[in-house]
Motif scaffolding. Structure first.
Motif, PDB file in Angstrom:
ATOM      1  N   PRO A   2       1.488  -1.297  -0.413  1.00  0.00           N
ATOM      2  CA  PRO A   2      -0.272  -0.094   0.170  1.00  0.00           C
ATOM      3  C   PRO A   2       0.767   1.315  -0.083  1.00  0.00           C
ATOM      4  CG  PRO A   2       0.082  -1.144   2.124  1.00  0.00           C
ATOM      5  CD  PRO A   2       0.920  -1.618   0.816  1.00  0.00           C
ATOM      6  N   PHE A   3       0.305   2.015  -0.741  1.00  0.00           N
ATOM      7  CA  PHE A   3       0.700   4.028  -0.409  1.00  0.00           C
ATOM      8  C   PHE A   3       2.318   3.266  -1.544  1.00  0.00           C
ATOM      9  CE2 PHE A   3      -0.941   3.235   3.607  1.00  0.00           C
ATOM     10  CZ  PHE A   3      -2.419   3.668   2.827  1.00  0.00           C
ATOM     11  N   VAL A   4       2.507   2.216  -2.041  1.00  0.00           N
ATOM     12  CA  VAL A   4       4.390   2.588  -2.727  1.00  0.00           C
ATOM     13  C   VAL A   4       4.049   3.627  -3.694  1.00  0.00           C
ATOM     14  CG1 VAL A   4       3.898   0.592  -4.420  1.00  0.00           C
ATOM     15  CG2 VAL A   4       5.850   1.091  -3.126  1.00  0.00           C
ATOM     16  N   ARG A   5       5.320   4.191  -4.053  1.00  0.00           N
ATOM     17  CA  ARG A   5       5.112   5.275  -5.175  1.00  0.00           C
ATOM     18  C   ARG A   5       6.751   4.692  -5.785  1.00  0.00           C
ATOM     19  NH1 ARG A   5       8.788  10.200  -6.051  1.00  0.00           N
ATOM     20  NH2 ARG A   5      10.004   9.504  -3.432  1.00  0.00           N
ATOM     21  N   ARG A   6       8.259   3.694  -5.404  1.00  0.00           N
ATOM     22  CA  ARG A   6       8.875   3.579  -6.566  1.00  0.00           C
ATOM     23  C   ARG A   6       9.405   2.248  -5.503  1.00  0.00           C
ATOM     24  NH1 ARG A   6      12.769   6.919  -9.836  1.00  0.00           N
ATOM     25  NH2 ARG A   6      14.600   6.126  -9.277  1.00  0.00           N
ATOM     26  N   VAL A   7      10.372   2.274  -6.368  1.00  0.00           N
ATOM     27  CA  VAL A   7      10.918   0.548  -6.481  1.00  0.00           C
ATOM     28  C   VAL A   7      11.867   0.622  -6.749  1.00  0.00           C
ATOM     29  CG1 VAL A   7      10.856  -1.541  -5.450  1.00  0.00           C
ATOM     30  CG2 VAL A   7       8.734  -0.779  -5.131  1.00  0.00           C
ATOM     31  N   ASP A   8      12.909   0.599  -5.987  1.00  0.00           N
ATOM     32  CA  ASP A   8      14.421   0.561  -6.581  1.00  0.00           C
ATOM     33  C   ASP A   8      15.348  -0.511  -6.246  1.00  0.00           C
ATOM     34  OD1 ASP A   8      14.525   2.816  -7.712  1.00  0.00           O
ATOM     35  OD2 ASP A   8      14.433   4.316  -5.640  1.00  0.00           O
ATOM     36  N   SER A   9      15.643  -0.639  -7.098  1.00  0.00           N
ATOM     37  CA  SER A   9      16.628  -2.637  -6.823  1.00  0.00           C
ATOM     38  C   SER A   9      17.891  -2.787  -7.719  1.00  0.00           C
ATOM     39  CB  SER A   9      15.367  -3.623  -6.598  1.00  0.00           C
ATOM     40  OG  SER A   9      15.422  -4.314  -7.973  1.00  0.00           O
ATOM     41  N   LEU A  10      18.176  -3.490  -7.848  1.00  0.00           N
ATOM     42  CA  LEU A  10      19.558  -4.471  -9.092  1.00  0.00           C
ATOM     43  C   LEU A  10      18.510  -4.447 -10.010  1.00  0.00           C
ATOM     44  CD1 LEU A  10      22.109  -6.345  -7.322  1.00  0.00           C
ATOM     45  CD2 LEU A  10      22.023  -4.206  -7.724  1.00  0.00           C
ATOM     46  N   THR A  11      17.140  -5.762  -9.873  1.00  0.00           N
ATOM     47  CA  THR A  11      16.783  -6.232 -10.410  1.00  0.00           C
ATOM     48  C   THR A  11      16.212  -4.555 -11.739  1.00  0.00           C
ATOM     49  OG1 THR A  11      14.955  -6.274 -10.115  1.00  0.00           O
ATOM     50  CG2 THR A  11      16.789  -8.429  -9.856  1.00  0.00           C
ATOM     51  N   ASN A  12      15.350  -3.410 -11.383  1.00  0.00           N
ATOM     52  CA  ASN A  12      14.934  -2.451 -12.006  1.00  0.00           C
ATOM     53  C   ASN A  12      15.128  -1.715 -12.295  1.00  0.00           C
ATOM     54  OD1 ASN A  12      14.658  -1.480  -9.447  1.00  0.00           O
ATOM     55  ND2 ASN A  12      12.604  -1.202  -9.979  1.00  0.00           N
ATOM     56  N   PHE A  13      16.864  -1.432 -11.885  1.00  0.00           N
ATOM     57  CA  PHE A  13      17.545  -0.008 -12.053  1.00  0.00           C
ATOM     58  C   PHE A  13      17.868   0.326 -13.896  1.00  0.00           C
ATOM     59  CE2 PHE A  13      21.840   1.905 -12.566  1.00  0.00           C
ATOM     60  CZ  PHE A  13      21.846   2.822 -12.864  1.00  0.00           C
ATOM     61  N   GLN A  14      17.342   1.593 -13.833  1.00  0.00           N
ATOM     62  CA  GLN A  14      17.838   1.991 -15.476  1.00  0.00           C
ATOM     63  C   GLN A  14      18.702   2.075 -15.590  1.00  0.00           C
ATOM     64  OE1 GLN A  14      14.078   2.434 -16.880  1.00  0.00           O
ATOM     65  NE2 GLN A  14      14.422   0.949 -15.679  1.00  0.00           N
ATOM     66  N   VAL A  33      16.697  -3.356  -1.659  1.00  0.00           N
ATOM     67  CA  VAL A  33      15.615  -3.121  -2.434  1.00  0.00           C
ATOM     68  C   VAL A  33      15.042  -2.170  -1.000  1.00  0.00           C
ATOM     69  CG1 VAL A  33      13.363  -3.764  -3.357  1.00  0.00           C
ATOM     70  CG2 VAL A  33      14.824  -5.488  -2.925  1.00  0.00           C
ATOM     71  N   ASN A  34      14.971  -0.623  -1.643  1.00  0.00           N
ATOM     72  CA  ASN A  34      14.399   0.024  -1.675  1.00  0.00           C
ATOM     73  C   ASN A  34      12.982   0.676  -1.950  1.00  0.00           C
ATOM     74  OD1 ASN A  34      14.363   2.323   0.496  1.00  0.00           O
ATOM     75  ND2 ASN A  34      15.662   3.828  -1.731  1.00  0.00           N
ATOM     76  N   VAL A  35      11.680   0.680  -0.945  1.00  0.00           N
ATOM     77  CA  VAL A  35      10.627   1.090  -1.544  1.00  0.00           C
ATOM     78  C   VAL A  35      10.709   2.138  -0.562  1.00  0.00           C
ATOM     79  CG1 VAL A  35       8.269   0.388  -1.354  1.00  0.00           C
ATOM     80  CG2 VAL A  35      10.680  -1.671  -1.055  1.00  0.00           C
ATOM     81  N   LEU A  36      10.158   3.064  -1.630  1.00  0.00           N
ATOM     82  CA  LEU A  36       9.201   4.448  -1.443  1.00  0.00           C
ATOM     83  C   LEU A  36       8.069   4.658  -1.137  1.00  0.00           C
ATOM     84  CD1 LEU A  36      11.764   6.846  -2.945  1.00  0.00           C
ATOM     85  CD2 LEU A  36      11.974   6.166  -0.839  1.00  0.00           C
ATOM     86  N   PHE A  37       7.948   5.414  -0.234  1.00  0.00           N
ATOM     87  CA  PHE A  37       6.366   5.274   0.046  1.00  0.00           C
ATOM     88  C   PHE A  37       5.851   6.911   0.484  1.00  0.00           C
ATOM     89  CE2 PHE A  37       7.418   1.038   1.885  1.00  0.00           C
ATOM     90  CZ  PHE A  37       5.836   0.331   1.977  1.00  0.00           C
ATOM     91  N   THR A  38       4.352   7.383  -0.467  1.00  0.00           N
ATOM     92  CA  THR A  38       4.158   7.939   0.532  1.00  0.00           C
ATOM     93  C   THR A  38       2.834   7.978   0.685  1.00  0.00           C
ATOM     94  OG1 THR A  38       5.301   9.549  -1.859  1.00  0.00           O
ATOM     95  CG2 THR A  38       3.351  10.711  -1.067  1.00  0.00           C
ATOM     96  N   LEU A  39       2.867   8.632   2.036  1.00  0.00           N
ATOM     97  CA  LEU A  39       1.619   8.341   2.882  1.00  0.00           C
ATOM     98  C   LEU A  39      -0.089   9.184   2.993  1.00  0.00           C
ATOM     99  CD1 LEU A  39       3.488   6.858   6.303  1.00  0.00           C
ATOM    100  CD2 LEU A  39       2.857   5.934   4.170  1.00  0.00           C
ATOM    101  N   MET A  86      26.717   1.196  -6.478  1.00  0.00           N
ATOM    102  CA  MET A  86      28.143   0.803  -5.864  1.00  0.00           C
ATOM    103  C   MET A  86      27.571   1.699  -4.528  1.00  0.00           C
ATOM    104  SD  MET A  86      29.476  -1.856  -7.070  1.00  0.00           S
ATOM    105  CE  MET A  86      30.433  -2.121  -6.033  1.00  0.00           C
ATOM    106  N   GLY A  87      27.536   1.358  -3.488  1.00  0.00           N
ATOM    107  CA  GLY A  87      27.460   2.000  -2.041  1.00  0.00           C
ATOM    108  C   GLY A  87      26.008   2.095  -1.935  1.00  0.00           C
ATOM    109  N   LEU A  88      25.498   2.086  -2.473  1.00  0.00           N
ATOM    110  CA  LEU A  88      24.009   2.393  -2.550  1.00  0.00           C
ATOM    111  C   LEU A  88      23.451   0.892  -2.410  1.00  0.00           C
ATOM    112  CD1 LEU A  88      23.422   5.849  -4.336  1.00  0.00           C
ATOM    113  CD2 LEU A  88      23.725   5.339  -2.173  1.00  0.00           C
ATOM    114  N   LEU A  89      22.906   0.386  -3.349  1.00  0.00           N
ATOM    115  CA  LEU A  89      22.138  -0.991  -3.500  1.00  0.00           C
ATOM    116  C   LEU A  89      23.341  -2.194  -3.606  1.00  0.00           C
ATOM    117  CD1 LEU A  89      20.303  -0.258  -6.327  1.00  0.00           C
ATOM    118  CD2 LEU A  89      18.836  -0.160  -4.242  1.00  0.00           C
ATOM    119  N   LEU A  90      24.917  -1.900  -3.574  1.00  0.00           N
ATOM    120  CA  LEU A  90      25.104  -3.018  -3.352  1.00  0.00           C
ATOM    121  C   LEU A  90      27.188  -2.677  -2.556  1.00  0.00           C
ATOM    122  CD1 LEU A  90      25.825  -5.784  -5.013  1.00  0.00           C
ATOM    123  CD2 LEU A  90      27.106  -4.341  -6.684  1.00  0.00           C
TER     124      LEU A  90
END
Length: 196
Positions: free
Chosen positions: A107-119, A172-178, A159-163
């Motif tokens: 619920p309320f997820v705005r963005r998900v950042d991980s190795l797999t979906n890194f642009q 895996v960083n999940v951002l929410f806007t509550l 490097m240094g952020l996700l790994l």
């Protein structure tokens, strides 16, 4: 029981408690009644860190103004620690891909950042290409995993952020806007669904 001068302090304390038991019971009941009458100030619990700062606190006011002008993000960090100690294995990349996809359902997820979906961005003969670093996480081969690792290690954003340098854990960083309509329920709901 007679009070003897050489009696141990614990014995004297026990004797005083027994001798004044009715007074102590009344004091305990009064203390409990006072606590119950004040519970409205702390219940329901507020998960916001703002409860530690008065509304007139200049730091809180600056934060409120900043978030009103831009945005307020809350996040959840999911650590992926493979038993093998290698993030860039087909099995671990598949797990990261699944966690990433399922995190979008919170619920309320705005963005998900991980190795797999890194642009991953690069240029080819036709122009700029932007794609996920791992396009099909469930079907990565050993060769593709090695290529993905090489690409990831070249990117400062990873490097240094996700790994870390060792490559033995990732996030895996999940951002929410509550919506902050019901703060006492929103964060616990995210925690419950994340654990599930």
């Amino acid at each position: 029981m007679r009070d003897v001068p050489h009696q141990a302090p614990a014995s004297r304390f026990a004797h005083a408690v027994v001798a004044n038991r009715w007074l102590l019971m009344v004091l305990c009941l009064a203390l409990a009644a006072t606590a119950v009458s004040r519970i409205g100030g702390i219940w329901p619990p507020d998960p916001s860190a703002r409860i530690f700062f008065a509304p007139e606190n200049p730091d809180r006011q600056a934060l409120d103004a900043f978030e009103a002008a831009f945005t307020k993000d809350d996040n959840l960090m999911i650590a992926v620690v493979p038993d093998s100690g290698k993030v860039f294995s087909p099995e671990t990349l598949a797990a990261i891909g699944e966690i990433t996809e399922r995190s979008w359902q919170l619920p309320f997820v705005r963005r998900v950042d991980s190795l797999t979906n890194f642009q991953h961005t690069y240029a080819d003969a036709e122009g700029m290409v932007v794609r996920d670093l791992v396009e099909d996480p469930a079907n990565v081969t050993l060769e593709e995993a090695a290529e993905i690792e090489a690409l990831a290690r070249e990117r400062a954003e990873i490097m240094g952020l996700l790994l870390p340098e060792a490559g033995d854990v990732t996030l895996v960083n999940v951002l929410f806007t509550l919506p902050e309509v019901n703060p006492t329920e929103e964060v616990p709901m995210i925690v419950r669904e994340s654990r599930a």
